[in-house]
Design an enzyme around this catalytic site. Structure first.
Site, short mmCIF file in Angstrom:
data_model
loop_
_atom_site.label_atom_id
_atom_site.label_comp_id
_atom_site.label_asym_id
_atom_site.label_seq_id
_atom_site.Cartn_x
_atom_site.Cartn_y
_atom_site.Cartn_z
N HIS A 1 0.84 -1.21 0.00
CA HIS A 1 0.00 0.00 0.00
C HIS A 1 0.87 1.25 0.00
O HIS A 1 2.02 1.19 0.36
CB HIS A 1 -0.80 0.10 1.31
CG HIS A 1 -1.66 -1.04 1.62
ND1 HIS A 1 -3.01 -1.04 1.40
CD2 HIS A 1 -1.39 -2.24 2.21
CE1 HIS A 1 -3.54 -2.19 1.82
NE2 HIS A 1 -2.58 -2.93 2.32
N TYR A 2 0.26 2.38 -0.34
CA TYR A 2 0.84 3.64 0.09
C TYR A 2 -0.09 4.21 1.15
O TYR A 2 -1.29 3.88 1.20
CB TYR A 2 1.13 4.62 -1.04
CG TYR A 2 -0.01 5.12 -1.92
CD1 TYR A 2 -1.25 5.51 -1.40
CD2 TYR A 2 0.18 5.27 -3.29
CE1 TYR A 2 -2.25 6.01 -2.22
CE2 TYR A 2 -0.82 5.76 -4.11
CZ TYR A 2 -2.03 6.12 -3.56
OH TYR A 2 -3.02 6.61 -4.36
N GLU B 1 2.63 -0.94 4.53
CA GLU B 1 2.29 0.43 4.14
C GLU B 1 3.56 1.20 3.81
O GLU B 1 4.51 1.22 4.61
CB GLU B 1 1.56 1.16 5.29
CG GLU B 1 0.14 0.70 5.53
CD GLU B 1 -0.89 1.34 4.60
OE1 GLU B 1 -0.50 2.20 3.77
OE2 GLU B 1 -2.08 0.98 4.70
N HIS C 1 -2.57 -3.10 -3.36
CA HIS C 1 -3.93 -2.95 -2.85
C HIS C 1 -4.93 -2.87 -4.00
O HIS C 1 -6.03 -3.43 -3.95
CB HIS C 1 -4.01 -1.70 -1.96
CG HIS C 1 -5.20 -1.69 -1.04
ND1 HIS C 1 -5.50 -0.60 -0.26
CD2 HIS C 1 -6.15 -2.62 -0.79
CE1 HIS C 1 -6.60 -0.89 0.45
NE2 HIS C 1 -7.01 -2.09 0.14
N ASP D 1 -3.79 2.23 -4.98
CA ASP D 1 -2.44 2.19 -4.43
C ASP D 1 -1.81 0.81 -4.57
O ASP D 1 -2.55 -0.18 -4.62
CB ASP D 1 -2.44 2.66 -2.96
CG ASP D 1 -3.25 1.75 -2.01
OD1 ASP D 1 -4.38 1.40 -2.36
OD2 ASP D 1 -2.72 1.38 -0.94
#
Ligand SMILES: [Zn+2]
Length: 212
Positions: free
Chosen positions: A5-6, A70, A112, A122
């Site tokens: 993810h970001y 993340e 994601h 993302d």
């Protein structure tokens, strides 16, 4: 699987505050700052809340079947840009250790947007999947594409796309997500010849055991 993810937040501190706020009801196993600091937030044996409503290769409860990482990044909302070198350098050994320890197939290291194509974009088209593939930590973009059209019609294509892993409930969004991951230079949700050829090659490589 592993889901990347970001954070879509201004900085790592803001992201950390949100990821540790019980009210926010979001969590991830790891946060990697743009400076390359790896912060472990949830034990890998525990379920984190990073994927939301999602689907991959028949699995609907992705949170129960994945490690969430993340990446501290402003995302598309706050100024989309390249991922930092320090962050990528920190991700590689972390991911290498995780896939090794849990026996995760390369085809199950995803973004994601791959598991929630209708809702998420993302980590996005600038994420360096090709470089990660050089470390054998995800599937590489196929280069040797078959000439000709491998699918008779759109229905056959979507069936194949689902077989590869994607939720095709929203076909256009599913194709966008596929393009974002496999052909980021053109993301328009249209099933063109190149998109068909890439999917066909990916499936063939997996079916023939060249990738898993
Ligand atoms: Zn995400």
């Amino acid at each position: 699987m592993v889901v990347l993810h970001y954070t879509e937040m201004a900085d790592a501190e803001t992201a950390l505050a949100r990821l540790t706020d019980p009210e926010a009801k979001v969590s991830a196993h790891y946060l990697i700052s743009e400076a390359g600091e790896v912060i472990r937030l949830v034990d890998e044996a525990k379920r984190a809340w990073h994927a939301g409503v999602s689907f991959w290769r028949g699995i609907r409860d992705v949170n129960s079947a994945s490690i969430g990482i993340e990446l501290d990044h402003p995302g598309h909302a706050l100024g989309y840009r390249e991922f930092s070198e320090a962050q990528f350098s920190a991700l590689v050994p972390l991911l290498a250790r995780i896939v090794e320890e849990h026996g995760i197939p390369r085809a199950n290291v995803v973004g994601h947007s791959d598991v929630a194509p209708a809702r998420k974009i993302d980590p996005g088209e600038l994420f360096p999947w090709d470089r990660l593939a050089e470390y054998k930590l995800c599937l590489a973009r196929p280069d040797k594409l078959e000439a000709g059209d491998p699918f008779d019609n759109d229905a056959a294509f979507y069936l194949a796309l689902e077989r590869f892993g994607y939720d095709v409930t929203d076909g256009h969004k599913a194709v966008e997500a596929f393009q974002r991951r496999w052909r980021p230079e053109k993301i328009d949700g249209e099933v063109d010849g190149q998109v068909r050829a890439i999917l066909f090659r990916l499936l063939l490589d997996r079916d023939q055991g060249r990738t898993r």
